[in-house]
Design a protein around this motif. Structure first.
Motif, PDB file in Angstrom:
ATOM      1  N   UNK A 196     -12.469  -3.862 117.682  1.00 20.77           N
ATOM      2  CA  UNK A 196     -11.668  -3.177 118.605  1.00 20.77           C
ATOM      3  C   UNK A 196     -10.090  -3.123 118.302  1.00 20.77           C
ATOM      4  N   UNK A 197     -10.036  -4.555 117.777  1.00 23.34           N
ATOM      5  CA  UNK A 197      -8.431  -4.699 117.774  1.00 23.34           C
ATOM      6  C   UNK A 197      -8.046  -3.878 116.165  1.00 23.34           C
ATOM      7  N   UNK A 198      -8.789  -3.837 115.180  1.00 22.54           N
ATOM      8  CA  UNK A 198      -8.505  -3.302 114.093  1.00 22.54           C
ATOM      9  C   UNK A 198      -8.600  -1.761 114.091  1.00 22.54           C
ATOM     10  N   UNK A 199      -9.557  -1.484 114.959  1.00 22.38           N
ATOM     11  CA  UNK A 199      -9.802   0.058 115.149  1.00 22.38           C
ATOM     12  C   UNK A 199      -8.647   0.680 115.965  1.00 22.38           C
ATOM     13  N   UNK A 200      -8.165  -0.033 116.735  1.00 24.30           N
ATOM     14  CA  UNK A 200      -6.878   0.171 117.610  1.00 24.30           C
ATOM     15  C   UNK A 200      -5.589   0.392 116.878  1.00 24.30           C
ATOM     16  N   UNK A 201      -5.389  -0.562 116.114  1.00 23.16           N
ATOM     17  CA  UNK A 201      -4.318  -0.956 115.032  1.00 23.16           C
ATOM     18  C   UNK A 201      -4.333   0.294 114.133  1.00 23.16           C
ATOM     19  N   UNK A 202      -5.355   0.736 113.842  1.00 18.60           N
ATOM     20  CA  UNK A 202      -5.405   1.973 112.930  1.00 18.60           C
ATOM     21  C   UNK A 202      -4.870   3.149 113.641  1.00 18.60           C
ATOM     22  N   UNK A 203      -5.099   3.208 114.986  1.00 20.65           N
ATOM     23  CA  UNK A 203      -4.756   4.551 115.528  1.00 20.65           C
ATOM     24  C   UNK A 203      -3.642   4.496 116.100  1.00 20.65           C
TER      25      UNK A 203
ATOM     26  N   UNK B  17      -5.865  -0.404 104.642  1.00 20.75           N
ATOM     27  CA  UNK B  17      -5.645  -1.503 105.751  1.00 20.75           C
ATOM     28  C   UNK B  17      -4.581  -1.221 106.913  1.00 20.75           C
ATOM     29  N   UNK B  18      -4.606  -2.045 107.940  1.00 24.58           N
ATOM     30  CA  UNK B  18      -3.536  -1.811 108.942  1.00 24.58           C
ATOM     31  C   UNK B  18      -2.217  -1.876 108.397  1.00 24.58           C
ATOM     32  N   UNK B  19      -1.979  -2.603 107.511  1.00 28.33           N
ATOM     33  CA  UNK B  19      -0.650  -2.853 106.892  1.00 28.33           C
ATOM     34  C   UNK B  19      -0.213  -1.648 105.876  1.00 28.33           C
ATOM     35  N   UNK B  20      -1.217  -1.431 105.032  1.00 30.39           N
ATOM     36  CA  UNK B  20      -1.027  -0.324 104.075  1.00 30.39           C
ATOM     37  C   UNK B  20      -1.920   0.860 104.301  1.00 30.39           C
ATOM     38  N   UNK B  21      -1.325   1.916 105.293  1.00 22.74           N
ATOM     39  CA  UNK B  21      -2.266   2.788 105.536  1.00 22.74           C
ATOM     40  C   UNK B  21      -2.304   4.069 104.382  1.00 22.74           C
ATOM     41  N   UNK B  22      -3.607   4.511 104.469  1.00 20.18           N
ATOM     42  CA  UNK B  22      -3.904   5.364 103.493  1.00 20.18           C
ATOM     43  C   UNK B  22      -3.713   6.902 103.800  1.00 20.18           C
ATOM     44  N   UNK B  23      -3.455   7.444 104.751  1.00 21.48           N
ATOM     45  CA  UNK B  23      -3.451   8.816 105.204  1.00 21.48           C
ATOM     46  C   UNK B  23      -2.519   9.425 104.409  1.00 21.48           C
ATOM     47  N   UNK B 149     -12.725  10.464 101.139  1.00 26.20           N
ATOM     48  CA  UNK B 149     -13.024   9.793 102.414  1.00 26.20           C
ATOM     49  C   UNK B 149     -12.113   8.644 102.636  1.00 26.20           C
ATOM     50  N   UNK B 150     -11.439   8.705 103.708  1.00 23.86           N
ATOM     51  CA  UNK B 150     -10.498   7.552 103.977  1.00 23.86           C
ATOM     52  C   UNK B 150     -11.522   6.522 104.742  1.00 23.86           C
ATOM     53  N   UNK B 151     -11.421   5.198 104.270  1.00 22.29           N
ATOM     54  CA  UNK B 151     -12.050   4.134 105.026  1.00 22.29           C
ATOM     55  C   UNK B 151     -11.007   2.978 105.529  1.00 22.29           C
ATOM     56  N   UNK B 152     -11.306   2.807 106.819  1.00 23.05           N
ATOM     57  CA  UNK B 152     -10.210   1.442 107.023  1.00 23.05           C
ATOM     58  C   UNK B 152     -11.404   0.294 106.834  1.00 23.05           C
ATOM     59  N   UNK B 153     -10.907  -0.365 106.070  1.00 22.58           N
ATOM     60  CA  UNK B 153     -12.066  -1.558 105.484  1.00 22.58           C
ATOM     61  C   UNK B 153     -12.115  -2.677 106.545  1.00 22.58           C
ATOM     62  N   UNK B 154     -11.099  -3.046 107.433  1.00 20.12           N
ATOM     63  CA  UNK B 154     -11.334  -3.979 108.237  1.00 20.12           C
ATOM     64  C   UNK B 154     -12.373  -3.880 109.462  1.00 20.12           C
ATOM     65  N   UNK B 155     -12.792  -2.409 109.655  1.00 21.85           N
ATOM     66  CA  UNK B 155     -13.586  -2.125 110.685  1.00 21.85           C
ATOM     67  C   UNK B 155     -15.116  -2.437 110.198  1.00 21.85           C
ATOM     68  N   UNK B 172     -10.369   3.836  95.411  1.00 20.75           N
ATOM     69  CA  UNK B 172      -8.942   3.416  95.626  1.00 20.75           C
ATOM     70  C   UNK B 172      -8.497   2.254  96.739  1.00 20.75           C
ATOM     71  N   UNK B 173      -8.161   1.153  96.056  1.00 20.01           N
ATOM     72  CA  UNK B 173      -8.018   0.106  97.372  1.00 20.01           C
ATOM     73  C   UNK B 173      -6.336  -0.017  97.384  1.00 20.01           C
ATOM     74  N   UNK B 174      -5.984   0.247  98.660  1.00 16.96           N
ATOM     75  CA  UNK B 174      -4.385   0.261  98.763  1.00 16.96           C
ATOM     76  C   UNK B 174      -4.061  -1.032  99.111  1.00 16.96           C
ATOM     77  N   UNK B 175      -2.733  -1.685  98.843  1.00 17.59           N
ATOM     78  CA  UNK B 175      -2.305  -2.831  99.218  1.00 17.59           C
ATOM     79  C   UNK B 175      -0.738  -2.837  98.815  1.00 17.59           C
TER      80      UNK B 175
END
Lengths: 266, 300
Positions: A196-203, B17-23, B149-155, B172-175
């Motif tokens: 939940x936290x990571x999904x929301x962080x991305x949005x 990742x949250x800190x390094x967005x890939x969009x 395909x964009x994948x948010x890894x932490x999820x 491609x892994x962003x950092x």
């Protein structure tokens, strides 16, 4: 509303941004001062606010609101504030006819499906109305907090879907804002909460993360606040988007200072 | 860098990742494809059409075909605008394309799809999507298909991420470090060893990519990226270092507790004046001379 926080975020009630999702997150401390800040901020900004309060009672938020210079009772009476008191209305789910839709309908279902009734409540509450009396600036949804929905048996994906729809309706369609609080369980292995936290962080566009001090409790420094701007209006080469401040919560305000620069230490 | 990512075709996986967005990198790749004259299909689940098209000029926007899964992905609104068959239906509709020529399909994001679809179904659909060009049953010659395909890894857990990365030709892994974004690229060419590369880059507001030098090595190792190193010895109130002269002066000094032979001699042979010293005491008129023993009451 804490003026110092407004300064850090470079905003004010008369020039509040629109169409943004702000994620509030607290780890090893209590981040509810952020919820109270945004509640009073948007009421002062003359926005129509829908507050889904699952943690405290109306009178609690009202008392805190009065300290910050807003009256929730008045706002509710004049239609500016729509308040869903989770503690009270969760009981109503069990005493009303099953056919009537209730925002917290999922409490009654054996296998909790989705939060569509809650979303429909939000949509109804923030739907623009054609009355000439009061014109509110933009709609705002405030949720305190989303982690409780997980504790009540919803899955992380269901909560993410709820916020997704709220974002599509409030942020995109009505050009308003969404502010939601999520607890960070830290190293306690709570997978659903992490999703939940990571999904929301991305949005989200802005993440405010209140953390307890790593060194433990302190009388003069109550914690630190990390501010992370995501999706900047222009993805420039320079990415100075993350800031960390320490804070001390006072009776009616919160003072912020740079790390290690507490007036009590200097 | 963009050319090398787009050269292979197949599935290009962008792990952010949250800190390094890939969009923004995804949008840079889309721009590059569109400028090559390709049709770009976008399946967007996370941002609205306006937000996605923002920053592209009108030519690029005209090359984009936007499939909206953002507004009503689960058909809650019941307005009839939702995709029949939900997200899977939207993906399958993309598989049945008819126009010839190379096509780029951007999935924003795979994470959303992975949270709502079973991993195996998604992997199978992605496989059919990215291997349409070699489909034997299809009579019409269709060009190369590239899937971004964009994948948010932490999820996701390691299982689904591993399954997707084994499908991907390019990963491609962003950092990043010190406010500078980096992309670690893993290319799997058929019948060749996989290659690893790391690029430092930044993306301009118009979504063109600029390669950068990258921060110096010693700064990369800094675990606190937002603290600049401070010279602690610059504002001291004392000397940290001694000059040669000062050092000699310090070494020649005898410290008071050092017991030397001269000191011993001085103590053993007392000086001539000291042996004949006397103490003279003359009682004052008001001196209280008590005859009693002051410690009498102690009963020793």
């Amino acid at each position: 509303m804490f003026t110092e926080l407004n300064n850090l975020l470079n905003t004010a009630p008369d020039r509040a941004e629109q169409g943004k999702l702000t994620l509030l997150c607290d780890a090893k401390t209590d981040g509810s001062f952020l919820v109270n800040h945004f509640l009073s901020f948007y009421l002062k900004a003359n926005c129509k606010v829908c507050f889904v309060a699952l943690i405290q009672s109306f009178s609690h938020y009202n008392i805190v609101g009065q300290k910050l210079g807003v009256s929730l009772t008045t706002a509710r009476e004049c239609g500016q504030l729509v308040f869903l008191e989770g503690l009270k209305s969760s009981v109503d789910v069990f005493f009303q006819a099953q056919e009537e839709p209730h925002p917290l309908q999922f409490l009654r279902e054996t296998n909790a499906g989705n939060l569509q009734p809650l979303y429909e409540f939000v949509r109804e509450a923030l739907k623009p109305v054609d009355n000439r009396g009061a014109a509110w600036r933009c709609p705002v949804l405030l949720v305190d907090d989303l982690s409780v929905l997980l504790s009540l048996g919803m899955g992380a994906v269901a909560v993410l879907d709820f916020i997704h729809y709220c974002r599509a309706t409030v942020c995109w369609e009505l050009k308003g804002n969404v502010v939601a609080l999520v607890h960070d369980s830290g190293d306690a292995e709570d997978e659903e909460n992490d999703i939940l936290l990571n999904g929301l962080s991305h949005q989200s566009h802005l993440i405010l993360r209140a953390e307890g001090l790593a060194t433990g409790f302190c009388r003069d420094v109550h914690g630190q606040l990390r501010i992370l701007w995501r999706r900047p209006s222009q993805p420039t080469a320079q990415r100075d988007q993350s800031l960390t401040y320490q804070y001390k919560i006072q009776d009616k305000s919160v003072s912020f200072f740079a790390k290690g620069m507490s007036p009590a230490v200097l | 860098m963009l050319e090398s990512l787009l050269a292979l075709g197949g599935l290009v996986l962008l792990r952010d990742s949250v800190e390094w967005e890939g969009r923004s990198l995804l949008k840079a790749l889309i721009k590059k494809s569109a400028l090559c004259g390709e049709q770009v299909h976008i399946l967007s689940c996370e941002v609205s059409e306006e937000e996605f098209r923002e920053g592209f000029d009108s030519y690029i926007n005209s090359r984009l075909v936007y499939h909206d899964l953002f507004r009503d992905p689960l058909n809650w609104s019941k307005t009839g605008e939702a995709y029949p068959g939900g997200p899977l239906g939207a993906l399958r509709a993309m598989c049945r394309r008819t126009d010839p020529g190379p096509v780029t399909i951007a999935l924003d994001s795979l994470s959303w799809l992975l949270l709502h679809l079973p991993c195996t179904t998604l992997c199978q659909t992605l496989h059919t999507l990215s291997h349409q060009d070699s489909c034997p049953g299809d009579s019409s010659p269709v060009g190369q298909v590239r899937v971004l395909g964009l994948l948010h890894e932490e999820l996701h857990g390691p299982g689904p991420v591993g399954a997707l990365s084994s499908l991907a030709q390019t990963e491609v892994t962003l950092g990043g470090a010190m406010g500078q974004a980096s992309a670690h690229i893993l290319c799997r060419r058929p019948r060749q060893c996989p290659t690893h590369q790391t690029h430092w880059f930044s993306i301009l507001p118009d979504f063109s990519l600029v390669l950068q030098e990258g921060p110096p090595l010693e700064l990369k190792a800094n675990p606190y990226p937002h603290t600049s190193p401070v010279d602690a010895s610059s504002h001291l109130t004392f000397n940290l270092h001694l000059s040669k002269k000062e050092r000699e002066a310090r070494d020649s000094l005898t410290l008071p507790f050092q017991f030397s032979s001269e000191k011993q001699q001085a103590l053993l042979h007392s000086g001539p004046g000291q042996a004949t010293s006397h103490i003279f005491y003359e009682p004052d008129a008001y001196d209280d001379l008590d005859q009693e023993d002051p410690d009498d009451d102690l009963d020793i």
